[in-house]
Structure formats: C-alpha cells, structure tokens
Design an enzyme around this catalytic site. Structure first.
Site, PDB file in Angstrom:
ATOM      1  N   GLY A   1       0.771  -1.149   0.044  1.00  0.00           N
ATOM      2  CA  GLY A   1      -0.003  -0.042  -0.096  1.00  0.00           C
ATOM      3  C   GLY A   1       0.984   1.332   0.089  1.00  0.00           C
ATOM      4  O   GLY A   1       1.965   1.243  -0.292  1.00  0.00           O
ATOM      5  N   SER A   2       0.181   2.363   0.625  1.00  0.00           N
ATOM      6  CA  SER A   2       0.951   3.693   0.478  1.00  0.00           C
ATOM      7  C   SER A   2       2.236   3.740   0.652  1.00  0.00           C
ATOM      8  O   SER A   2       2.806   3.304   1.854  1.00  0.00           O
ATOM      9  CB  SER A   2       0.054   4.600   1.364  1.00  0.00           C
ATOM     10  OG  SER A   2       0.598   5.996   1.308  1.00  0.00           O
ATOM     11  N   SER A   3       2.887   4.812   0.033  1.00  0.00           N
ATOM     12  CA  SER A   3       4.562   5.060   0.272  1.00  0.00           C
ATOM     13  C   SER A   3       4.599   5.871   1.343  1.00  0.00           C
ATOM     14  O   SER A   3       5.742   6.055   2.100  1.00  0.00           O
ATOM     15  CB  SER A   3       4.871   5.986  -1.044  1.00  0.00           C
ATOM     16  OG  SER A   3       4.044   7.168  -1.174  1.00  0.00           O
TER      17      SER A   3
END
Lengths: 387, 127
Positions: B58-60
């Site tokens: 998922g998100s960086s």
C-alpha cells in the site's frame, strides 16, 4: 551494493547529517531491491505532504530537515489535506490542522520543490523522453510512469523519493532495467468496462501480482480508465508496472478477472447503497476529464454536495478553457492541492457515506476517514445524482 | 539465507502475522495497535515486539507511519520479513529499526510469542 568513494563519504557523515540520512535510506532501499549501485535520476515526486498521513512526527522531521536540505533535481509533491483558498468554507477544520499543514507546505517549499500538491504530476508536466530514470513515490503516479509514460521508477516510498530528491540518485533495481520478468497475465473478461471496472481490475491485479503484470483483453482504454487502473493497483499491493498485451505468451501464469472476481472487490469496498456527498478524484482529475465532465453536466445540477479534486495547474488551465463555469453552475465544488484520500474536508460528523467512482478513494474513505462508500461509475453518478 | 536491510541489535518477543501489512491503513501511529479487523493480529500492539510479517503493502506514506511509531515510542524493536519493500526498508532505515529479510523456511520456523535476539553483526543473525 557498490558505492563510489564520494557516496561512501556521504554515508559516513562527511558531508553532514542530511546527506548521511539520505544515503542511509538509499542503501537500505538498495539492499531491499537487490540493486548493485546507485544511478542518477532526473525527477523525484514526493509523498508525505498531508498532515493527516504524516502526523506530528512527520511535521517535525520535515521542519528540521528543511533547515539545510535542498532538492538537487526537479521535485514535485503530493496533495496536502486541504485547499487553503477554500478553508473558510469548511468550519469543522481545526486551527491545529491548518497550522501544521501550513508548516509542512512551507518545509517542502523551503527545500526547493515545485508546489504542485498533486498526485497526478503526469497531468501537469510533459513527460521526459522514454526510459528516463525518475523516482515517484505516489503509487498511482509510479505505476502510470512505468506502464503508460515509458519512464523508469521504483514504487518508491515517501523517504526513498525524498532521499532521491536530495541526492539526485536512486538504487538501480530490477524495475529500472529494460527487461523485467512478468510472470503473470491477468485476463480481463469484463465487456465494455467503465472506469470503475478498471479501478477494480487494478485493485485485483495489485493483490495477485508481484512486481509487474501483463493485462490481456483490454483495448484502448481512455485516460480516465487508465488513471483508475493505476490508482486501484497502487492501493492494494506492491505491483509497480503493468503492460497491455494483445496475445498471451505461454510461459506466464494466467488469472481471469471476470464477474466473480469483480464482485468480490466491489463487495469489499462498496458498503452503502447511497452517499450523503459525492467526491470525484483520486487520482485528481485532468484537463480531459474536466472537459468531459463539463459536457456531461450541460443543463443539469447536482442534487447534493459534489467535491471535485484537480491540481491547481489543471484548474487554472480549465478555467482559461472555460470548462469550470459549467461545472460550478451545476453545483460542483472545484478543490485543488488536496484529494479524496485522507482529506479532513469530509466532515465525518455530517457524512455517513460518500459516493465516488474511485477505488483508491473508496479504500481510504473506508479504512482511514472511516465513512461508508457507495461506488458508481461517473456516468451513473450523473444519471442518479443530478436533475 | 538472511539478508540485512538495516543493521542493529534487538531483543524482544515475536509478534507474527502471515498478512502483508499496510502501515498507513492498519496501524495506529501513536499506540502501535493494529486497528484493521482483517488482520489476524487485530487489536494487538506491535510496540516493543520483534514484528515478523511477509512484507509491507500500500501507500508509500507508510514509511512515515514507521517513523512516527518510533518517535512515539511505540515501534517494534526489530522487523523480520520474507520480502523487503521500499516502504518498510526506508521507514526502518530512518527510524533506526533493525530489519532483516529471511527465507520462507526461516520465516516458518519463527514462533509467535517466542523471545528472540536479532543481531546483524553476529553469525546467527537471529536466534
């Protein structure tokens, strides 16, 4: 990983704390991606701008870092939590949020980034020539760059992209090389897919794929669908690249994306039959999408609040081209420098559910904002929610 | 065969999950508690544990979650994965949390709840 004597010196702290930190991050990410060296990059796109996502520790870190860190290459940044031009219209946003968000914004500007505050840098700038090495942290932008823009990037993290911006370098991982193995082909089995269907295809592909996947059975999706695919894929996994293929090779594993698989994604993210408000964006809308929207809204008006997110640069262009008038006349609120994902603009005291066509938006609305989600393609939103 | 991503030494109790972790979406950055029901370690805290999980997803921005956990004294003392992703690697690098990558077989051999030592300078990186 082999480092040059200059890079070693920086890692040992001979060029100051900031560069030492940056190289420590690059070495760790280099080991993580089995890279054997660092190579130059020409553009870094940074995530970690919204106060809701990075919190007090992040705000403090950036404030300290920006005292002496300066970006060495072109650097653009992700959306913030709010649109400062419209903040007076959102009474529920507390002063603490506004203060901390302004501090984060100012830290990035002090470091020399271009204040794009956008998750769609590919909609703002002409892309450099094919095979150019860049470092994009925003997952939808990294996937877009690798898959549709012909560029080379890792699916960078907030810190690896920041380290790249400060040093102008990134690990030479497999994704940066020309031939990367793609052991899986996803067979798209949905006829006439909408952008919502493409978002669900992306979410599914991100879950089952590893670093890169092939997608067969898709012909010439429009830009809205391509962006939805990138957004969905970036949300669910580690996959950083896809390629559309006409014919299937015999070596890769085949996985079907049909009705059953799509319904499973839909049921995971769609939790309401209707929404109290509508949000369009994540990724932020581009010029073409605003043009389409203004045509679709001719003679119609939204029956509930509709927030439309696009970058400041795209909004300015769209105003010049007169796409925004029709949208605002129909009751759409154009907001820039922020997006659906983790924005505090959605007042959870007044909103139980949000209607959107964005899979990425749906995931974060549900898991981070904590509201229910009603998923519909744009055409259906216009049909059901305007008169 | 283990691989060192971020160097260091730590001792702690293993908290193990077979689910990849979305740090931004699933972990409370103040307390270290897992607040996503889909995880088998739901409502458990990763604070002061040796966190054993396949990899991050998922998100960086999850890298900032790891850094925030450390700043809030709620971070694991070490992390062990089967695959290194950039979010976890860079978050651990900045937060100075020792991180190693191990083979599937080694991963399977680590028992939840056991007390173990991670020492990237030692011959046996973990035991």
């Amino acid at each position: 990983m082999e480092l040059t004597s200059e890079e070693k010196a920086a890692l040992n702290g001979e060029h100051g704390d900031t560069l030492q930190t940056a190289y420590r991050i690059l070495v760790a990410t280099g080991e993580a991606t089995n890279a054997d060296k660092l190579i130059p990059i020409t553009w870094a796109h940074l995530s970690g701008v919204n106060y809701n996502t990075i919190g007090d520790a992040g705000e403090q870190f950036l404030r300290e870092l920006s005292k002496d860190a300066r970006v060495k290459v072109k650097a653009t940044v992700n959306p913030m939590g709010i649109d400062f031009d419209h903040i007076s219209e959102f009474n529920h946003i507390d002063d603490e949020f506004i203060k901390k968000q302004a501090s984060i914004r100012d830290s990035y500007i002090r470091m020399g980034v271009e204040p794009t505050f956008s998750c769609t840098p590919y909609d703002i700038f002409d892309l450099p020539e094919k095979n150019t090495q860049v470092s994009f942290a925003e997952s939808n932008a990294a996937i877009f760059a690798n898959s549709l823009g012909g560029l080379k990037t890792n699916k960078e993290s907030a810190f690896s992209a920041l380290a790249s911006a400060i040093t102008g370098k990134s690990p030479y991982s497999d994704l940066r090389k020309h031939d990367i193995s793609t052991p899986m082909t996803i067979r798209m089995k949905i006829d006439n897919p909408s952008e919502l269907d493409f978002g669900m295809l992306g979410f599914f592909a991100g879950k089952v794929g590893d670093t890169s996947v092939n997608i067969s059975g898709v012909s010439q999706p429009n830009r809205r669908s391509c962006k939805a695919l990138c957004g969905g894929m970036g949300t669910s996994g580690t996959c950083a690249k896809f390629q559309f293929v006409d014919t299937e090779d015999n070596t890769s594993e085949k996985v079907d994306f049909g009705k059953e698989e799509m319904n499973e994604v839909f049921d995971e993210l769609n939790t309401s039959e209707k929404g109290d408000i509508i949000t369009l964006g994540s990724p932020q809308l581009g010029l073409e999408e605003l043009s389409d929207l203004s045509k679709m809204l001719k003679g119609k008006s939204f029956e509930k609040r509709c927030m439309i997110f696009c970058s400041r640069a795209v909004q300015d262009q769209a105003r010049t081209l007169d796409y925004i008038n029709e949208i605002e006349r129909a009751g759409g609120e154009i907001l820039s420098d922020c997006c659906t994902c983790l924005t505090p603009l959605i007042d959870t005291n007044e909103t139980d559910a949000v209607t959107t066509n964005s899979i990425k938006g749906a995931y974060y609305l549900k898991n981070s904002t904590g509201v229910d989600v009603n998923l519909k393609p744009l055409s259906k939103i216009i049909e059901d929610e305007t008169k | 065969m283990s691989k060192i991503i971020v160097q260091g030494t730590a001792q702690g109790t293993v908290l193990k999950t077979t689910s990849p972790i979305n740090f931004l979406g699933a972990v409370d950055k103040k307390t270290g508690t897992i607040h996503d029901k889909k995880y088998d370690i739901f409502e458990k805290s990763i604070k002061d544990t040796i966190l054993v999980f396949p990899h991050g997803i998922g998100s960086s921005v999850g890298a900032y979650t790891i850094y925030s956990l450390k700043s809030n004294h709620s971070a694991p003392v070490a992390m062990i994965c089967t695959k290194a992703d950039l979010t976890v690697a860079s978050g651990c690098a900045l937060a100075n949390i020792p991180m190693i990558v191990v083979s599937k077989k080694e991963f399977d051999s680590i028992q939840d709840g056991n007390k173990i030592t991670v020492d990237t300078k030692s011959e046996n990186i973990f035991n």
